[in-house]
Scaffold this active site. Structure first.
Site, PDB file in Angstrom:
ATOM      1  N   ASP A  61       1.149  -1.763  -0.159  1.00  0.00           N
ATOM      2  CA  ASP A  61       0.295  -0.124  -0.094  1.00  0.00           C
ATOM      3  C   ASP A  61       0.922   1.314  -0.431  1.00  0.00           C
ATOM      4  O   ASP A  61       0.741   2.200   0.748  1.00  0.00           O
ATOM      5  CB  ASP A  61      -0.736   0.041   1.389  1.00  0.00           C
ATOM      6  N   HIS A 104      -2.378   0.274  11.922  1.00  0.00           N
ATOM      7  CA  HIS A 104      -2.144  -1.191  11.267  1.00  0.00           C
ATOM      8  C   HIS A 104      -0.946  -0.902  11.215  1.00  0.00           C
ATOM      9  O   HIS A 104       0.049   0.059  10.880  1.00  0.00           O
ATOM     10  CB  HIS A 104      -2.655  -1.164  10.104  1.00  0.00           C
ATOM     11  N   GLN A 169      -2.140  -5.926   6.127  1.00  0.00           N
ATOM     12  CA  GLN A 169      -2.425  -4.652   6.951  1.00  0.00           C
ATOM     13  C   GLN A 169      -3.123  -4.552   7.540  1.00  0.00           C
ATOM     14  O   GLN A 169      -4.331  -4.444   8.062  1.00  0.00           O
ATOM     15  CB  GLN A 169      -2.883  -3.153   6.256  1.00  0.00           C
ATOM     16  N   ARG A 199       1.059  13.610  10.400  1.00  0.00           N
ATOM     17  CA  ARG A 199       0.196  14.217   9.045  1.00  0.00           C
ATOM     18  C   ARG A 199      -0.545  11.998  10.122  1.00  0.00           C
ATOM     19  O   ARG A 199      -0.231  11.337   9.942  1.00  0.00           O
ATOM     20  CB  ARG A 199      -0.084  13.374   8.051  1.00  0.00           C
ATOM     21  N   ASP A 201      -2.230   8.821  10.170  1.00  0.00           N
ATOM     22  CA  ASP A 201      -2.923   8.255   8.558  1.00  0.00           C
ATOM     23  C   ASP A 201      -4.118   6.879  10.155  1.00  0.00           C
ATOM     24  O   ASP A 201      -4.021   7.262  11.239  1.00  0.00           O
ATOM     25  CB  ASP A 201      -1.968   6.820   8.473  1.00  0.00           C
ATOM     26  N   TYR A 205      -9.936   4.647  13.569  1.00  0.00           N
ATOM     27  CA  TYR A 205     -10.294   3.006  13.241  1.00  0.00           C
ATOM     28  C   TYR A 205      -9.149   2.364  14.650  1.00  0.00           C
ATOM     29  O   TYR A 205      -9.674   0.874  14.784  1.00  0.00           O
ATOM     30  CB  TYR A 205     -10.071   2.875  12.271  1.00  0.00           C
ATOM     31  N   GLU A 243      -6.290  12.795   9.493  1.00  0.00           N
ATOM     32  CA  GLU A 243      -7.010  11.915   8.231  1.00  0.00           C
ATOM     33  C   GLU A 243      -8.235  11.399   8.737  1.00  0.00           C
ATOM     34  O   GLU A 243      -8.062   9.767   8.743  1.00  0.00           O
ATOM     35  CB  GLU A 243      -5.592  11.300   8.019  1.00  0.00           C
ATOM     36  N   HIS A 308      -2.596  11.802  -2.662  1.00  0.00           N
ATOM     37  CA  HIS A 308      -2.346  10.800  -3.458  1.00  0.00           C
ATOM     38  C   HIS A 308      -3.244   9.573  -3.969  1.00  0.00           C
ATOM     39  O   HIS A 308      -3.479   8.735  -3.950  1.00  0.00           O
ATOM     40  CB  HIS A 308      -1.229   9.783  -2.717  1.00  0.00           C
ATOM     41  N   ASP A 309      -4.756   9.330  -3.629  1.00  0.00           N
ATOM     42  CA  ASP A 309      -5.784   8.608  -2.880  1.00  0.00           C
ATOM     43  C   ASP A 309      -6.588   9.043  -3.881  1.00  0.00           C
ATOM     44  O   ASP A 309      -6.912  10.601  -4.586  1.00  0.00           O
ATOM     45  CB  ASP A 309      -6.350   9.049  -1.765  1.00  0.00           C
TER      46      ASP A 309
HETATM   47  C1  NOJ Z   1      -5.176   6.198   3.935  1.00  0.00           C
HETATM   48  C2  NOJ Z   1      -3.908   7.078   3.285  1.00  0.00           C
HETATM   49  O1  NOJ Z   1      -4.325   8.224   2.337  1.00  0.00           O
HETATM   50  C3  NOJ Z   1      -4.096   5.740   2.653  1.00  0.00           C
HETATM   51  O2  NOJ Z   1      -3.664   6.073   0.797  1.00  0.00           O
HETATM   52  C4  NOJ Z   1      -3.941   4.618   2.811  1.00  0.00           C
HETATM   53  O3  NOJ Z   1      -3.516   3.850   1.821  1.00  0.00           O
HETATM   54  C5  NOJ Z   1      -4.597   3.833   4.043  1.00  0.00           C
HETATM   55  N1  NOJ Z   1      -5.033   5.441   4.524  1.00  0.00           N
HETATM   56  C6  NOJ Z   1      -4.566   3.353   4.540  1.00  0.00           C
HETATM   57  O4  NOJ Z   1      -3.590   3.230   5.217  1.00  0.00           O
END
Ligand code: NOJ
Length: 532
Positions: A61, A104, A169, A199, A201, A205, A243, A308-309
């Site tokens: 990932d 994770h 993960q 930042r 992540d 959760y 995030e 980036h997503d």
């Molecule tokens: C959010 C991140 O922006 C994303 O790129 C990632 O796949 C997931 N969290 C899991 O860590």
């Protein structure tokens, strides 16, 4: 100015290190490469760089699957290179934050290897194991295009483990106090090294509880406050940015009473900016901001257009999503999960006026803006690449082979066609005063001279046309009027009497006495009140 609140006035710049600049010809961007390019970032007037994960990782990932929290991956360099980067950035008054992935690890992390090897291992309890996959039923699956369950079966020990993202993960078990302490040590390690914050992540959760959606649970907030407490007492200028893809009311809980996160991404605002453009009507922006609770003085929203997503459309209705897919993702391969896997410029058909308009919103709405690397020069994407990789291609520096990104073979296919590096690159834009880079730089520069943008209140101003978005940003004596035309036709905006007066046009430096404004299609206007 209290330096502890630096993030309230800051402009952020998000970087995929692998894709930014390769210094040693191995085809991967690295820490030394970024250090070489700090002048470019300083030229844009950025205050803080957010570097995406650079930890050792099997990259299932793109590094959000961490195999070791205490090192950087070899391909990026050594910890000493990171220290050198931090020193060089700080010398330019640029801060650096990193991703902190709490929720994770990678399944290659030693903790998980030991955890899955033996039910009696001391590490078994680092993760969430269960005899049945019927626990926490109904909890949403985030990577729904690939994963069909949040549980994965482990053949060896004949149990399921819990994962909110890819099955590679596994989620850490925050009910285990040892895990809680481990992650505090991680935080301390990077801040001691000189990093200016994180930042964070997926903080949503951390805990699971039966009968809930396992998101934003009270236990999660309690733990996040422990991290904040550590930061406040040992590294008072460091920040945590959340995030968390939630509605404003849930999101604002991540600020708590100013003792949890310093910042949080305003996820619901982002798609509404695009929706407003698609509908030529800014009502969705106004609605969501009116719905956004006031946050404590020492907190700040992070606002962004792309990252980036995929451009996440989780926070809009089915109908709005369909409309946005039609408008911004006309081909099926542009869609991923519930979003759009494209960069900003192609989403807006490379229309310069729309790109500037949307950036004007980024730099003037309440919050601190985050620019995604390459969007300042209008980079494109590569849809041939799988998953979200198409928006993580090498930074296009100049017209030399491989865009000046590497002397070797780039780790991935570059962008081709209209957005390739012959058409879009930093060097050409720096040399051209009319380029997108310079237009954005100008906005950033003006923004930095006025605290109203980062700290001020916002008041929406009624207009005579639904396609006009006008607001006043005010901080102390400073009053700035911002007006946008969301339409493709010229309009005239009649200012309400209380707003008429003498203004300095911040974008042209002209003094103007204004009763009404003529707005070209997709134009934006930043006016500072001079006198009545
Ligand atoms: C959010 C991140 O922006 C994303 O790129 C990632 O796949 C997931 N969290 C899991 O860590």
């Amino acid at each position: 100015m209290n330096n502890k609140l630096w993030y309230k006035d800051a402009v952020f710049y998000q970087i995929s290190l692998r894709a930014f600049k390769d210094s040693n010809g191995d085809g991967h961007g690295d820490l030394r490469g970024l250090t070489e390019k700090l002048d470019y970032i300083q030229n844009l007037d950025v205050d803080c760089i957010w570097i995406m994960p650079i930890y050792p990782s099997p990259l299932r990932d793109d590094g959000y699957d961490i195999a070791d929290y205490y090192d950087v991956s070899d391909e990026y360099g050594k910890l000493d290179d990171l220290k050198a980067l931090v020193t060089a950035a700080h010398a330019r008054d640029i801060r650096i934050i990193m991703d902190l992935v709490l929720n994770h690890t990678s399944d290659q992390h030693l903790w998980f290897q030991k955890s899955r090897a033996d039910k009696n291992s001391a590490y078994r309890d680092y993760y969430v194991w269960s005899d049945t996959d019927k626990k926490y039923e109904g909890v949403r699956i985030i990577f729904g295009d690939i994963e069909k369950s949040n549980w994965a079966w482990d053949e060896k020990t004949q149990q399921y483990y819990w994962h909110r993202f890819f099955s590679s993960q596994p989620d850490l078990n925050f009910d285990n106090p040892v895990v809680q302490d481990e992650m505090l040590n991680v935080v301390r390690f990077w801040l001691t090294l000189g990093i200016d914050g994180f930042r964070v992540d997926a903080p949503t959760y951390l805990f699971e509880r039966e009968g809930t959606n396992c998101e934003s649970l009270p236990e999660t907030h309690t733990y996040l406050k422990r991290i904040r407490h550590l930061i406040d007492s040992e590294f008072p200028e460091a920040i945590m940015l959340a995030e968390s893809n939630q509605w404003p009311k849930e999101l604002s809980q991540y600020f708590s009473s100013g003792d949890e996160f310093h910042m949080a991404f305003h996820f619901p605002l982002m798609p509404r900016i695009f929706l407003s453009l698609a509908q030529n009507n800014p009502a969705p922006i106004i609605e969501i901001l009116k719905d956004t609770p006031k946050i404590p003085e020492n907190c700040q929203w992070a606002i962004f257009l792309r990252n980036h997503d995929e451009l996440s459309l989780e926070m809009v209705t089915d109908e709005e999503r369909e409309l946005m897919w039609r408008e911004f993702a006309p081909e099926p391969q542009m869609i991923l999960n519930l979003g759009i896997r494209r960069r900003l410029a192609p989403i807006l058909n490379n229309k310069r006026s729309k790109i500037e308009l949307i950036n004007s919103l980024l730099f003037t709405l309440p919050g601190s803006p985050i620019i995604y690397y390459g969007d300042e020069i209008g980079m494109g994407d590569n849809l041939n690449l799988p998953d979200r990789n198409g928006v993580r291609t090498p930074m296009q520096w100049n017209t030399s082979p491989n865009a000046g990104f590497t002397n070797g073979t780039p780790f991935t296919e570059m962008v081709k066609g209209d957005y390739d590096f012959q058409h879009v690159n930093a060097e050409t834009q720096l040399a051209n005063p009319d380029s997108l880079f310079h237009a954005l730089h100008r906005m950033i520069h003006i923004r930095k001279e006025h605290h109203a943008f980062g700290r001020g209140t916002i008041r929406f101003i009624e207009s005579n046309d639904p396609g006009i978005l006008a607001y006043a940003r005010e901080y102390g004596e400073e009053k700035i009027l911002v007006v946008h035309n969301f339409g493709d036709a010229a309009k005239s905006f009649i200012l309400p009497a209380e707003y008429q007066g003498e203004y300095i046009n911040l974008l042209s430096d002209e003094m103007q006495n204004i009763q009404s404004l003529n707005l070209n299609p997709y134009s934006y206007h930043w006016m500072k009140l001079h006198g009545k």
